[in-house]
Design an enzyme around this catalytic site. Structure first.
Site, short mmCIF file in Angstrom:
data_model
loop_
_atom_site.label_atom_id
_atom_site.label_comp_id
_atom_site.label_asym_id
_atom_site.label_seq_id
_atom_site.Cartn_x
_atom_site.Cartn_y
_atom_site.Cartn_z
N HIS A 1 0.87 -1.18 0.00
CA HIS A 1 0.00 0.00 0.00
C HIS A 1 0.91 1.23 0.00
O HIS A 1 1.97 1.20 0.65
CB HIS A 1 -0.85 0.07 1.28
N CYS B 1 -2.11 2.81 9.24
CA CYS B 1 -3.17 1.89 8.80
C CYS B 1 -4.30 1.77 9.81
O CYS B 1 -5.43 1.47 9.44
CB CYS B 1 -2.62 0.48 8.61
N1 ARG Z 1 -3.82 -7.17 6.53
C1 ARG Z 1 -4.24 -5.95 5.92
C2 ARG Z 1 -4.24 -6.11 4.42
O1 ARG Z 1 -3.37 -6.77 3.92
C3 ARG Z 1 -3.37 -4.82 6.36
C4 ARG Z 1 -3.81 -3.50 5.86
C5 ARG Z 1 -2.87 -2.39 6.17
N2 ARG Z 1 -3.39 -1.16 5.80
C6 ARG Z 1 -2.74 -0.15 5.21
N3 ARG Z 1 -3.36 0.96 5.03
N4 ARG Z 1 -1.52 -0.29 4.74
O2 ARG Z 1 -5.08 -5.60 3.72
#
Ligand code: ARG
Length: 277
Positions: A165, A259
């Site tokens: 992300h 996050c």
């Molecule tokens: N386990 C989640 C996923 O893989 C973690 C999300 C993390 N969020 C972020 N904004 N980077 O989607």
């Protein structure tokens, strides 16, 4: 100055129940009590900094609902709801949608088939929307948003699966200022970031894998995962205050401070925020 508002969701049902990024392994589940304490200390730190934290009701069977950054992209009172790439996370959408509707946001949907993971992949720095794509969000979704909002979009291809992300490798601090981890981008993306942001704070690999870029910015204070010492020293030398919070239970899911939060009144770095005060 109005108080900053952030959405969080308590980690009641948080855990590692599936694997959708390289950090997640079902054999390394999270300790619920430790996760609860770490989440609470992030919450309390933000409250101390003057943030109004809005809490969403946790839902059994949705272990990643804690990562509210992925709920959608906020622009004034509009919320562009996410379309998750993985079905296990798409189940969160109705709960996020209900929350936004109940709290006065106008909810808007992207066209079907356009993956988009909210503030995890779309971050304003000044008037420009920086948009990560390929691993989770699609470039088409970002272009659609740019048209809807009427802002310039800089699409950035994410090339390292550990930084899946945009908010894991890029963090706007203020208009014209950001933290970043260059190897997470291709050469074009690196050049685009350098061309648009005058003051860049680079993290080294050690701080990058501790999710140093996944920071929450509240005014001139940066809240970041424990262990990002180099980054904190750099920021302090440049006039920022820093707060470290241990969040290693959330690293097991590929997440950290940023996050776990969604800024509801616009990030400090977003130009639209100051224009509406
Ligand atoms: N386990 C989640 C996923 O893989 C973690 C999300 C993390 N969020 C972020 N904004 N980077 O989607």
């Amino acid at each position: 100055m109005p108080q900053p508002r952030i959405l969080m969701c308590p980690p009641e049902y948080y855990g590692i129940e599936y694997e959708i990024n390289p950090w997640m392994s079902r054999s390394r589940n999270s300790d619920r009590e430790r996760a609860r304490r770490q989440w609470q200390s992030l919450h309390d730190t933000l409250v101390e900094l003057g943030v109004v934290v809005e809490k969403m009701e946790p839902v059994p069977g949705l272990p990643d609902l804690v990562f509210t950054a992925n709920a959608g992209l906020i622009f004034h009172d509009r919320c562009f709801l996410s379309r998750f790439r993985y079905e296990v996370r798409a189940r969160e959408t109705p709960y996020f949608e209900a929350w936004f509707r109940d709290h006065g946001f106008q909810v808007e949907h992207l066209p079907e088939g356009y993956y988009f993971e909210g503030a995890g992949d779309a971050l304003f720095c000044g008037a420009t929307l920086f948009a990560g794509y390929r691993i989770r969000s699609d470039v088409r979704g970002h272009q659609y948003l740019g048209d809807k909002i009427g802002c310039q979009v800089i699409p950035l291809e994410l090339v390292d699966p550990r930084f899946y992300h945009l908010d894991t490798c890029f963090c706007p601090l203020a208009p014209g200022e950001a933290i970043w981890y260059p190897p997470a981008f291709d050469t074009y993306g690196q050049k685009a970031i350098q061309a648009h942001i005058q003051r860049l704070f680079e993290v080294d690999e050690n701080d990058a894998v501790r999710f140093g870029c996944n920071a929450v910015v509240v005014g001139r204070t940066v809240v970041v995962n424990a262990g990002c010492n180099r980054l904190c020293e750099t920021l302090q030398r440049s006039g920022y205050q820093t707060r470290m919070v241990e969040l290693n239970e959330f690293l097991k899911a590929g997440g950290s401070a940023k996050c776990l939060t969604l800024r509801l009144d616009g990030e400090d770095a977003a130009a639209w925020r100051s224009s509406c005060q």
